[in-house]
Design a protein around this motif. Structure first.
Motif, mmCIF file in Angstrom:
data_model
loop_
_atom_site.group_PDB
_atom_site.id
_atom_site.type_symbol
_atom_site.label_atom_id
_atom_site.label_comp_id
_atom_site.label_asym_id
_atom_site.label_seq_id
_atom_site.Cartn_x
_atom_site.Cartn_y
_atom_site.Cartn_z
ATOM 1 N N SER A 216 54.149 27.412 9.099
ATOM 2 C CA SER A 216 53.767 27.527 10.423
ATOM 3 C C SER A 216 53.002 26.392 10.667
ATOM 4 N N PHE A 217 53.108 25.614 11.821
ATOM 5 C CA PHE A 217 52.383 24.566 12.469
ATOM 6 C C PHE A 217 50.946 25.252 13.118
ATOM 7 N N CYS A 218 49.687 24.864 12.944
ATOM 8 C CA CYS A 218 48.449 24.830 13.635
ATOM 9 C C CYS A 218 48.606 24.777 15.115
ATOM 10 N N MET A 219 48.539 25.626 16.031
ATOM 11 C CA MET A 219 48.597 25.365 17.402
ATOM 12 C C MET A 219 47.495 24.601 17.999
ATOM 13 N N GLN A 220 46.427 24.811 17.334
ATOM 14 C CA GLN A 220 45.019 23.790 17.618
ATOM 15 C C GLN A 220 45.425 22.403 17.361
ATOM 16 N N HIS A 221 45.912 22.199 16.355
ATOM 17 C CA HIS A 221 46.365 20.818 16.115
ATOM 18 C C HIS A 221 47.279 20.101 16.987
ATOM 19 N N MET A 222 48.311 20.975 16.886
ATOM 20 C CA MET A 222 49.498 20.648 17.946
ATOM 21 C C MET A 222 48.983 20.648 19.515
ATOM 22 N N GLY A 223 48.136 21.432 19.818
ATOM 23 C CA GLY A 223 47.678 21.257 21.189
ATOM 24 C C GLY A 223 46.820 19.906 21.361
ATOM 25 N N LYS A 224 45.865 19.387 20.567
ATOM 26 C CA LYS A 224 45.265 18.189 20.487
ATOM 27 C C LYS A 224 46.323 17.014 20.327
ATOM 28 N N ASN A 225 47.287 17.014 19.667
ATOM 29 C CA ASN A 225 48.410 16.168 20.013
ATOM 30 C C ASN A 225 49.086 16.199 21.163
ATOM 31 N N PHE A 226 49.251 17.140 21.824
ATOM 32 C CA PHE A 226 49.945 17.190 23.013
ATOM 33 C C PHE A 226 48.895 16.677 24.082
ATOM 34 N N LYS A 227 47.722 16.971 24.254
ATOM 35 C CA LYS A 227 46.836 16.601 25.024
ATOM 36 C C LYS A 227 46.559 14.850 24.969
ATOM 37 N N GLY A 228 46.784 14.441 23.694
ATOM 38 C CA GLY A 228 46.806 13.088 23.448
ATOM 39 C C GLY A 228 47.923 12.521 24.192
#
Length: 348
Positions: A216-228
């Protein structure tokens, strides 16, 4: 002749021009370990407060440089002493697994999982772990890798850690292959859910070492990438909220409805999210169970918990983490003794 003594017993000493650098270094070495970026002017204040000796700025600066040399030598010596330390761990902690990797006579990696950690995970924790790495801040730097489980009361529970040279496929594979080897000794252990970030080398190492796990991918990490990625959009926060909402939807229909809303709001955001297979992040498509954990934050909590140890020489760091673990285990044991029911507090 003065008949009455009026001097205080705590007379502040005057400036000591002959205070040697090695004397100052010995007095401030502990401060420098705890605060590597401490300034000379603060050393002047600390020495005056602790020892009632006033230093000049240059005396404090020279003392700091000597103390730094002492600490650097300590870092080097502790790598030299690692084999003896490992032997001591094995002798005094039966069942603890310690591995060291030496390359051309130089230290490269160290793996440790204490017996109470692995036994506690196998017998009491959910089959879910968060994986992360954090920077070591000592002289030789490096990365501390860790796998953190979640106990029955939703607290973090250390499974294993490793000091490595870099965060790359080789170091992750070395770490996870040892962990897989140890866990494979327990035949009835259910398939693991492993939450990690999306760094290319880590998912590859997880798939190689744990082929039957549920990654599973960490949503917190993906959220930061998405915001970037969406930093120029005025709707970034709204789109991020929809992204999280899609991840939590339990049904495919509910998931697709949220994704349609994202598509209507911003096609670029939709394409970015759609490029990540939902089986790695959306509850509706996830094959295993994440027990409501969409992030690897348990590993982040652990990293913050051991923050002060990360600046220390390697043996000192390991010892400090071990002492913190022992204190935490005792604290949890005492807390458990206060419970009257069969269930932990979080389950009541």
């Amino acid at each position: 002749m003065v008949k009455k003594h009026i001097c205080s017993g705590l007379i502040e000493r005057v400036h000591q021009p002959l205070a040697r650098s090695d004397w100052v270094a010995k007095k401030i070495k502990g401060h420098l370990l705890d605060q590597p970026k401490i300034k000379a002017k603060d050393i002047v204040k600390d020495v005056q407060h602790d020892h009632r000796v006033r230093l000049s700025y240059i005396q404090a600066w020279r003392g700091k440089e000597v103390a730094r040399e002492m600490i650097d030598e300590s870092h080097k010596q502790q790598y030299h002493d690692l084999p003896l330390y490992i032997e001591k761990i094995r002798r005094t902690n039966p069942g603890t697994e310690v591995r060291i990797h030496i390359d051309e006579g130089k230290f490269k990696r160290l793996f440790i999982t204490y017996r109470p950690c692995i036994m506690g995970f196998v017998s009491e924790c959910r089959p879910l772990i968060g994986i992360n790495g954090t920077f070591l801040k000592g002289k030789y730097q490096g990365i501390l890798l860790c796998t953190i489980a979640v106990d029955a009361n939703n607290g973090f529970f250390l499974l294993a850690l490793a000091a490595v040279e870099n965060e790359n496929y080789q170091s992750w594979y070395w770490f996870l292959s040892i962990l897989s080897e140890l866990l494979n000794r327990y035949l009835n252990l259910p398939a693991l859910t492993i939450i990690s970030h999306r760094q290319k080398s880590l998912p590859e190492a997880i798939e190689k070492c744990f082929p039957t796990c549920f990654p599973s991918f960490c949503m917190q990490h993906m959220g930061k990438n998405f915001k970037g990625f969406m930093k120029r959009s005025a709707n970034t926060e709204v789109l991020l909220m929809l992204f999280w909402k899609a991840a939590r939807k339990a049904t495919i229909g509910g998931f697709e409805k949220i994704m349609f809303n994202i598509q209507c709001a911003d096609l670029e955001a939709y394409d970015w999210i759609k490029n990540i297979p939902p089986k790695f992040w959306a509850d509706a498509y996830f094959s295993g169970s994440r027990y409501s954990h969409l992030t690897s934050n348990v590993a982040e909590y652990f990293n913050a918990w051991i923050l002060s140890a990360l600046e220390k020489p390697i043996i000192t760091m390991c010892q400090e983490i071990k002492i913190q673990l022992m204190a935490r285990f005792e604290e949890k044991r005492e807390l458990g003794n206060t419970w009257s029911g069969m269930l932990v507090l979080k389950a009541q």
